[in-house]
Design a protein around this motif. Structure first.
Motif, PDB file in Angstrom:
ATOM      1  N   GLN A  37       0.889  -1.314   0.111  1.00 24.73           N
ATOM      2  CA  GLN A  37       0.016  -0.024   0.002  1.00 24.73           C
ATOM      3  C   GLN A  37       1.032   0.906   0.232  1.00 24.73           C
ATOM      4  O   GLN A  37       1.956   1.004   0.552  1.00 24.73           O
ATOM      5  N   GLN A  58      -6.200   6.118   9.170  1.00 28.77           N
ATOM      6  CA  GLN A  58      -5.848   4.732   9.690  1.00 28.77           C
ATOM      7  C   GLN A  58      -5.923   5.651  11.490  1.00 28.77           C
ATOM      8  O   GLN A  58      -7.016   5.185  11.866  1.00 28.77           O
ATOM      9  N   TYR A  67     -11.729   4.091  18.910  1.00 24.56           N
ATOM     10  CA  TYR A  67     -11.171   3.222  18.762  1.00 24.56           C
ATOM     11  C   TYR A  67     -11.003   2.499  19.445  1.00 24.56           C
ATOM     12  O   TYR A  67     -10.897   1.412  19.458  1.00 24.56           O
ATOM     13  N   ASP A  92      -0.123   0.450  13.765  1.00 24.76           N
ATOM     14  CA  ASP A  92      -0.197   1.492  14.697  1.00 24.76           C
ATOM     15  C   ASP A  92       0.566   1.119  16.231  1.00 24.76           C
ATOM     16  O   ASP A  92       0.954   2.317  16.783  1.00 24.76           O
ATOM     17  N   GLU A 112       0.078  -8.372  11.648  1.00 26.63           N
ATOM     18  CA  GLU A 112       0.417  -7.247  10.464  1.00 26.63           C
ATOM     19  C   GLU A 112       1.114  -7.482   9.346  1.00 26.63           C
ATOM     20  O   GLU A 112       2.224  -8.034   9.320  1.00 26.63           O
ATOM     21  N   ILE A 113       0.301  -7.354   8.105  1.00 29.10           N
ATOM     22  CA  ILE A 113       1.165  -7.767   6.938  1.00 29.10           C
ATOM     23  C   ILE A 113       2.467  -6.464   6.806  1.00 29.10           C
ATOM     24  O   ILE A 113       3.230  -6.943   6.064  1.00 29.10           O
ATOM     25  N   ASP A 143       0.842 -12.210   6.595  1.00 33.36           N
ATOM     26  CA  ASP A 143      -0.337 -11.929   6.332  1.00 33.36           C
ATOM     27  C   ASP A 143      -1.433 -12.659   7.187  1.00 33.36           C
ATOM     28  O   ASP A 143      -1.855 -13.749   7.405  1.00 33.36           O
ATOM     29  N   GLY A 144      -2.664 -11.761   7.187  1.00 35.03           N
ATOM     30  CA  GLY A 144      -3.788 -12.229   9.028  1.00 35.03           C
ATOM     31  C   GLY A 144      -5.101 -13.085   8.294  1.00 35.03           C
ATOM     32  O   GLY A 144      -5.186 -14.286   8.773  1.00 35.03           O
ATOM     33  N   ASP A 161      -8.131  -5.464  13.737  1.00 34.08           N
ATOM     34  CA  ASP A 161      -8.201  -3.724  13.451  1.00 34.08           C
ATOM     35  C   ASP A 161      -7.381  -3.951  11.990  1.00 34.08           C
ATOM     36  O   ASP A 161      -6.167  -3.812  12.151  1.00 34.08           O
ATOM     37  N   SER A 162      -8.443  -4.135  10.988  1.00 32.73           N
ATOM     38  CA  SER A 162      -8.395  -3.960   9.834  1.00 32.73           C
ATOM     39  C   SER A 162      -8.845  -2.425   9.534  1.00 32.73           C
ATOM     40  O   SER A 162      -9.541  -1.617   9.605  1.00 32.73           O
ATOM     41  N   PRO A 168      -5.349  -5.454   0.565  1.00 29.20           N
ATOM     42  CA  PRO A 168      -5.283  -6.420   1.697  1.00 29.20           C
ATOM     43  C   PRO A 168      -5.701  -6.535   2.251  1.00 29.20           C
ATOM     44  O   PRO A 168      -5.306  -7.727   3.209  1.00 29.20           O
ATOM     45  N   TYR A 229     -13.205   9.984  11.430  1.00 28.42           N
ATOM     46  CA  TYR A 229     -13.514   9.052  10.566  1.00 28.42           C
ATOM     47  C   TYR A 229     -14.711   9.190   9.809  1.00 28.42           C
ATOM     48  O   TYR A 229     -15.086  10.278  10.366  1.00 28.42           O
TER      49      TYR A 229
HETATM   50  N1  SAM Z   1      -8.273   2.035  12.775  1.00 19.66           N
HETATM   51  C1  SAM Z   1      -7.797   1.616  11.559  1.00 19.66           C
HETATM   52  C2  SAM Z   1      -9.173   1.718  10.790  1.00 19.66           C
HETATM   53  O1  SAM Z   1      -9.856   1.717  11.337  1.00 19.66           O
HETATM   54  O2  SAM Z   1      -9.161   2.595   9.312  1.00 19.66           O
HETATM   55  C3  SAM Z   1      -7.327   0.146  10.889  1.00 19.66           C
HETATM   56  C4  SAM Z   1      -5.598   0.869  11.275  1.00 19.66           C
HETATM   57  S1  SAM Z   1      -4.386  -0.421  11.668  1.00 19.66           S
HETATM   58  C5  SAM Z   1      -3.449   0.911  10.679  1.00 19.66           C
HETATM   59  C6  SAM Z   1      -4.584  -0.828  10.156  1.00 19.66           C
HETATM   60  C7  SAM Z   1      -4.371  -2.572   9.316  1.00 19.66           C
HETATM   61  O3  SAM Z   1      -4.518  -3.149   8.864  1.00 19.66           O
HETATM   62  C8  SAM Z   1      -2.549  -1.670   8.673  1.00 19.66           C
HETATM   63  O4  SAM Z   1      -1.289  -1.448   9.435  1.00 19.66           O
HETATM   64  C9  SAM Z   1      -2.670  -2.508   7.237  1.00 19.66           C
HETATM   65  O5  SAM Z   1      -1.608  -2.799   7.329  1.00 19.66           O
HETATM   66  C10 SAM Z   1      -3.252  -4.130   8.080  1.00 19.66           C
HETATM   67  N2  SAM Z   1      -3.950  -4.833   7.197  1.00 19.66           N
HETATM   68  C11 SAM Z   1      -4.100  -4.641   6.229  1.00 19.66           C
HETATM   69  N3  SAM Z   1      -4.718  -6.329   5.390  1.00 19.66           N
HETATM   70  C12 SAM Z   1      -3.914  -6.977   7.153  1.00 19.66           C
HETATM   71  C13 SAM Z   1      -3.987  -8.250   6.344  1.00 19.66           C
HETATM   72  N4  SAM Z   1      -4.961  -9.016   5.030  1.00 19.66           N
HETATM   73  N5  SAM Z   1      -3.704  -8.954   7.911  1.00 19.66           N
HETATM   74  C14 SAM Z   1      -2.712  -8.160   8.297  1.00 19.66           C
HETATM   75  N6  SAM Z   1      -2.855  -6.962   7.885  1.00 19.66           N
HETATM   76  C15 SAM Z   1      -3.468  -6.257   7.458  1.00 19.66           C
END
Ligand code: SAM
Length: 289
Positions: A37, A58, A67, A92, A112-113, A143-144, A161-162, A168, A229
């Protein structure tokens, strides 16, 4: 992708057509592409530092706590013994910070990816990334969805927390992922998963409710106010393997003194209960009223 014009970052995205949140920018602290990303960190004029992924806000330092406190304490306090917790995403560190703070939790695994997100947040969001330094924490970069498929019957609580459902994170909003989460839980386990916005994504939430009810005996939805948000609101899908779970009546409550000692700013017993109250248009769709 940049989104900054005349000193303002604007969050334009097809997921919230015809509207956008704008933040006044003081400095672009980082802007790089990872394999997954577009990663940007902004120093804003009024909301502290802000992490932006693929043009979407984010977290900002000013309001991230609401949140993270609801996303952690609502599921954790609905579980009688949430010793072993898994977080997916959450690069984060804010969710890890809150989960580690909860005294009932003994160990936290996080998958976390994107390592670039984690490193950027360690540098520019230290009050969130402090979660990664907790002795309870074990951070895995991966990857989650893949991680979930390899773990069966291991966790008491899983928090996803995606980011939003594209790139992804798309798979993290679909039925096969929820099926894998169910299989990764210990008996009586609970999940809480980023569940988008009532004002913008009611159809998506309705579809998620439908497939969750096919997988879990108990399904509910908690909402939280987050000013930066889209539409200022977001929710979490909540599911439990224990038919006795009532998410609205936590099995563990914090006294006002404990709230202060834990350093919580948004979550308390009243807010826990209030987070389940749905406006009528959403109640009709989600509860079939
Ligand atoms: N609080 C935020 C929101 O609701 O928008 C989410 C914040 S957190 C930074 C989201 C994280 O999910 C990102 O760091 C992203 O890289 C991660 N992410 C996205 N897809 C993923 C996956 N398939 N596996 C693991 N982490 C993933």
């Amino acid at each position: 992708m940049n989104g900054i014009r005349e000193g303002w970052f604007s969050e334009v995205n097809a997921l919230w057509p015809g509207q956008c949140m704008s933040l006044e920018v003081e400095e672009v602290l980082l802007h790089e592409k990872s394999p997954f990303q577009d990663v940007m960190m902004l120093k804003t004029k009024h909301h502290g530092n802000a992490l932006i992924l693929d043009g979407v806000i984010q977290v900002t330092e000013s309001d991230e706590f609401s949140y993270h406190e609801i996303g952690s304490n609502v599921p954790l306090n609905a579980h009688p013994n949430p010793e072993k917790v898994l977080i997916i995403g959450g690069g984060d560190g804010g969710m890890a910070r809150e989960v580690c703070r909860n005294p009932a939790v003994k160990s936290v695994t996080q998958c976390e990816i994107d390592e670039l997100v984690v490193n950027a947040c360690k540098k520019y969001l230290p009050n969130l990334a402090v979660g990664f330094d907790d002795p309870k924490m074990n951070l895995i970069i991966g990857d989650g969805f893949d991680f979930m498929g390899k773990h069966k019957g291991e966790f008491d609580v899983i928090i996803t927390d995606s980011s939003d459902p594209f790139g992804p994170a798309k798979v993290l909003f679909e039925k096969p992922y929820y099926q894998l989460m169910m299989e990764a839980l210990r008996p009586g386990g609970i999940i809480a998963s980023q569940g988008e916005c009532l004002w913008l994504h009611l159809d998506l939430i309705r579809d998620m409710f439908k497939f969750c009810r096919e997988i879990f005996p108990v399904v509910d939805y908690t909402t939280v106010s987050v000013p930066t948000y889209p539409s200022g609101q977001i929710g979490f899908m909540l599911c439990s393997l224990n038919p006795e779970t009532n998410f609205r009546k936590p099995v563990r409550t914090f006294t006002d003194e404990e709230i202060e000692t834990l350093g919580l700013k948004y979550y308390n017993t009243e807010m826990h209960a209030a987070s389940f109250v749905l406006p009528h248009f959403a109640k009709k769709v989600l509860e079939g009223k």
